[in-house]
Design an enzyme around this catalytic site. Structure first.
Site, PDB file in Angstrom:
ATOM      1  N   GLY A 174      26.413  -5.636  -5.770  1.00 53.74           N
ATOM      2  CA  GLY A 174      27.559  -6.208  -6.460  1.00 53.74           C
ATOM      3  C   GLY A 174      28.883  -5.621  -5.994  1.00 53.74           C
ATOM      4  N   THR A 175      28.910  -4.323  -5.778  1.00 52.62           N
ATOM      5  CA  THR A 175      30.158  -3.667  -5.377  1.00 52.62           C
ATOM      6  C   THR A 175      30.661  -4.239  -4.056  1.00 52.62           C
ATOM      7  OG1 THR A 175      29.476  -1.663  -6.518  1.00 52.62           O
ATOM      8  CG2 THR A 175      31.197  -1.420  -4.850  1.00 52.62           C
TER       9      THR A 175
ATOM     10  N   ASN B 127      30.064  -6.072 -18.747  1.00 55.88           N
ATOM     11  CA  ASN B 127      28.902  -5.176 -18.691  1.00 55.88           C
ATOM     12  C   ASN B 127      28.827  -4.198 -19.860  1.00 55.88           C
ATOM     13  OD1 ASN B 127      31.235  -4.448 -16.904  1.00 55.88           O
ATOM     14  ND2 ASN B 127      30.257  -2.440 -17.011  1.00 55.88           N
TER      15      ASN B 127
ATOM     16  N   CYS C  12      28.394   3.292 -14.099  1.00 55.43           N
ATOM     17  CA  CYS C  12      28.706   3.391 -12.676  1.00 55.43           C
ATOM     18  C   CYS C  12      29.836   4.372 -12.404  1.00 55.43           C
ATOM     19  CB  CYS C  12      29.026   2.019 -12.113  1.00 55.43           C
ATOM     20  SG  CYS C  12      27.674   0.869 -12.342  1.00 55.43           S
TER      21      CYS C  12
ATOM     22  N   THR D  59      22.478  -5.339  10.413  1.00 52.68           N
ATOM     23  CA  THR D  59      21.125  -5.891  10.312  1.00 52.68           C
ATOM     24  C   THR D  59      20.753  -6.092   8.851  1.00 52.68           C
ATOM     25  OG1 THR D  59      20.536  -4.797  12.362  1.00 52.68           O
ATOM     26  CG2 THR D  59      18.698  -5.512  10.959  1.00 52.68           C
TER      27      THR D  59
ATOM     28  N   HIS E 156      19.514  -5.412  -8.591  1.00 53.01           N
ATOM     29  CA  HIS E 156      18.892  -4.393  -9.454  1.00 53.01           C
ATOM     30  C   HIS E 156      19.176  -4.567 -10.941  1.00 53.01           C
ATOM     31  CE1 HIS E 156      22.204  -1.341 -10.307  1.00 53.01           C
ATOM     32  NE2 HIS E 156      22.771  -2.055  -9.358  1.00 53.01           N
TER      33      HIS E 156
HETATM   34  C1  LIG Z   1      29.739  -6.268 -13.940  1.00 54.59           C
HETATM   35  C2  LIG Z   1      29.294  -5.432 -12.783  1.00 54.59           C
HETATM   36  N1  LIG Z   1      29.835  -5.641 -11.568  1.00 54.59           N
HETATM   37  C3  LIG Z   1      29.460  -4.927 -10.496  1.00 54.59           C
HETATM   38  C4  LIG Z   1      28.521  -3.938 -10.586  1.00 54.59           C
HETATM   39  C5  LIG Z   1      28.137  -3.170  -9.364  1.00 54.59           C
HETATM   40  O1  LIG Z   1      26.940  -3.677  -8.811  1.00 54.59           O
HETATM   41  P1  LIG Z   1      26.071  -2.777  -7.784  1.00 54.59           P
HETATM   42  O2  LIG Z   1      25.496  -1.664  -8.584  1.00 54.59           O
HETATM   43  O3  LIG Z   1      25.025  -3.730  -7.262  1.00 54.59           O
HETATM   44  O4  LIG Z   1      27.003  -2.339  -6.714  1.00 54.59           O
HETATM   45  C6  LIG Z   1      27.939  -3.654 -11.832  1.00 54.59           C
HETATM   46  C7  LIG Z   1      26.974  -2.536 -11.984  1.00 54.59           C
HETATM   47  O5  LIG Z   1      26.868  -1.939 -13.042  1.00 54.59           O
HETATM   48  C8  LIG Z   1      28.328  -4.441 -12.954  1.00 54.59           C
HETATM   49  O6  LIG Z   1      27.786  -4.230 -14.170  1.00 54.59           O
END
Ligand SMILES: Cc1ncc(COP(=O)(O)O)c(C=O)c1O
Length: 384
Positions: A71-72, A151, A327, A237, A201
């Site tokens: 996601g990041t 989140n 996070c 890759t 994940h």
């Molecule tokens: C709303 C939201 N965006 C982005 C992320 C980041 O995703 P990743 O852990 O796959 O980088 C998270 C992770 O907690 C999230 O809850």
């Protein structure tokens, strides 16, 4: 002691079917999808199939899926990529105060680079007002990035209305759908979304993989230069093993989404009911109606508690929860989301807990959790 994991918004365990697929892939398939020989072609075929699965899951075209490391990275690619690609058209970006740091920090960086960013407020329920989006739009607005589901609170933002508004003005709309993808039916055509982020994940897949949906024809500047994989949008890759696992997680999700949704709703309702039975004092951060929130995230404030002490005691009693965004590298900073909802002086910033449910949790566990909470609250309150 029975340990109860209620932190699925931070990460989910890997689904047994996903593990099985990944084990098989590790045994049987290792080719580089860019190689032209048999081994490479085999991997390419599997990668193509996974891309198709992802595209179908959001009613998108095959070509519009860009695999990323999660996601990041997908958020960073969407935000920097759109900002840089449209610099000649303007430098105004709109977002909200409640985004995940994987959106907030990229836009803050763009601000340092000279972009002008509007941060929209939210109401006490943690929702953005479509009228605020409308009012913030300018001639030089080149990107609007607003999350689908928050989140920390589970509150859903009005993405459909935002999508309609922005498509009519021709302004790119990105949504971070990391917390929505595992619970909501998403149709990017219907919602008029141009860029959408997911992460494996959070939906019982492996860590380190996700995708960015990019509507065909939308301009994006690449962030990584190299072997020009993912049609140049994301060199490197492909992580074929994780992508295969992600594919399986999406297939299982498709079959089980409704069942999971109902189960989460039941768990969330039972936890509330059990806390009421035990006369534990709490306030809901957000809104209980499932119309506006996903049922797998529940954020509660416990008056008189201190979040760090409370979390430690819960962990010692076998209940794994979090204070919001996990996070932030393990640190418990007062939540920027609750601050946006209640103001920086609100005690809720220091006494709130996020419960996030998973499909392995049971209704009986919710009763146990409420019992453990009751004991801790009584003990900590009598210590004051
Ligand atoms: C709303 C939201 N965006 C982005 C992320 C980041 O995703 P990743 O852990 O796959 O980088 C998270 C992770 O907690 C999230 O809850």
């Amino acid at each position: 002691m029975k340990r109860i994991y209620l932190d699925h918004a931070a990460t989910t365990p890997i689904h047994p079917s996903v593990k099985e697929v990944m084990r098989d892939v590790m045994e049987d398939s290792f080719g580089n999808p860019s190689s032209i020989h048999h081994f490479g072609r085999e991997s390419r075929k599997r990668l193509d199939e996974a891309r198709m699965t992802m595209a179908n899951s959001i009613n998108a075209n095959y070509e519009s899926i860009i695999f990323t490391s999660g996601g990041t990275e997908a958020n960073n690619l969407a935000i920097f990529g759109t900002a840089y690609a449209n610099r000649n058209k303007g430098n105004h970006i709109i977002t909200t105060n409640i985004e995940h740091h994987a959106v907030l920090h990229p836009v803050e960086q763009l601000e340092k680079e000279g972009f002008d960013v509007t941060y929209l407020p939210v109401d006490e329920k943690g929702m953005v007002d479509i009228m605020d989006v409308k009012k913030a739009l300018r001639k030089d607005t080149i990107l609007v990035t607003i999350m689908y589901v928050n989140n920390e609170t589970g509150m859903k933002q009005p993405v459909q209305m935002i999508g309609n508004l922005l498509r009519s003005r021709g302004i790119p709309f990105h949504t971070d759908a990391v917390q929505a993808y595992g619970v909501e039916e998403i149709d990017v055509e219907e919602l008029k979304i141009d860029l959408l982020t997911t992460s494996s994940h959070k939906i019982y897949g492996p860590k380190g993989v996700g995708f960015l949906y990019k509507r065909e024809g939308l301009n994006l500047t690449q962030r990584l230069y190299g072997g020009e994989q993912e049609r140049t949008w994301r060199s490197g890759t492909e992580n074929t093993l994780a992508i295969e696992g992600f594919k399986k997680a999406v297939e299982v999700l498709k079959e089980e989404r409704t069942k999971r949704y109902d189960h989460y709703k039941q768990l969330s309702e039972r936890l509330i009911q059990a806390l009421d039975e035990k006369n534990v004092e709490y306030h809901i951060n957000g809104d209980l109606s499932t119309e506006h929130r996903v049922p797998n995230i529940l954020n509660l404030s416990f008056p008189g508690m201190d979040v760090e002490i409370f979390l430690t005691n819960l962990d010692l009693s076998g209940v794994a929860v979090s204070s919001g965004s996990a996070c932030t590298a393990g640190s418990i900073d007062p939540s920027h989301v609750l601050k946006a909802m209640y103001g920086e002086d609100s005690p809720r910033l220091r006494n709130s807990i996020r419960f996030s449910f998973g499909m392995d949790n049971t209704v009986e566990e919710m009763t146990l959790v409420a019992e453990r909470i009751e004991k801790i609250v009584n003990r900590l309150s009598s210590n004051v």
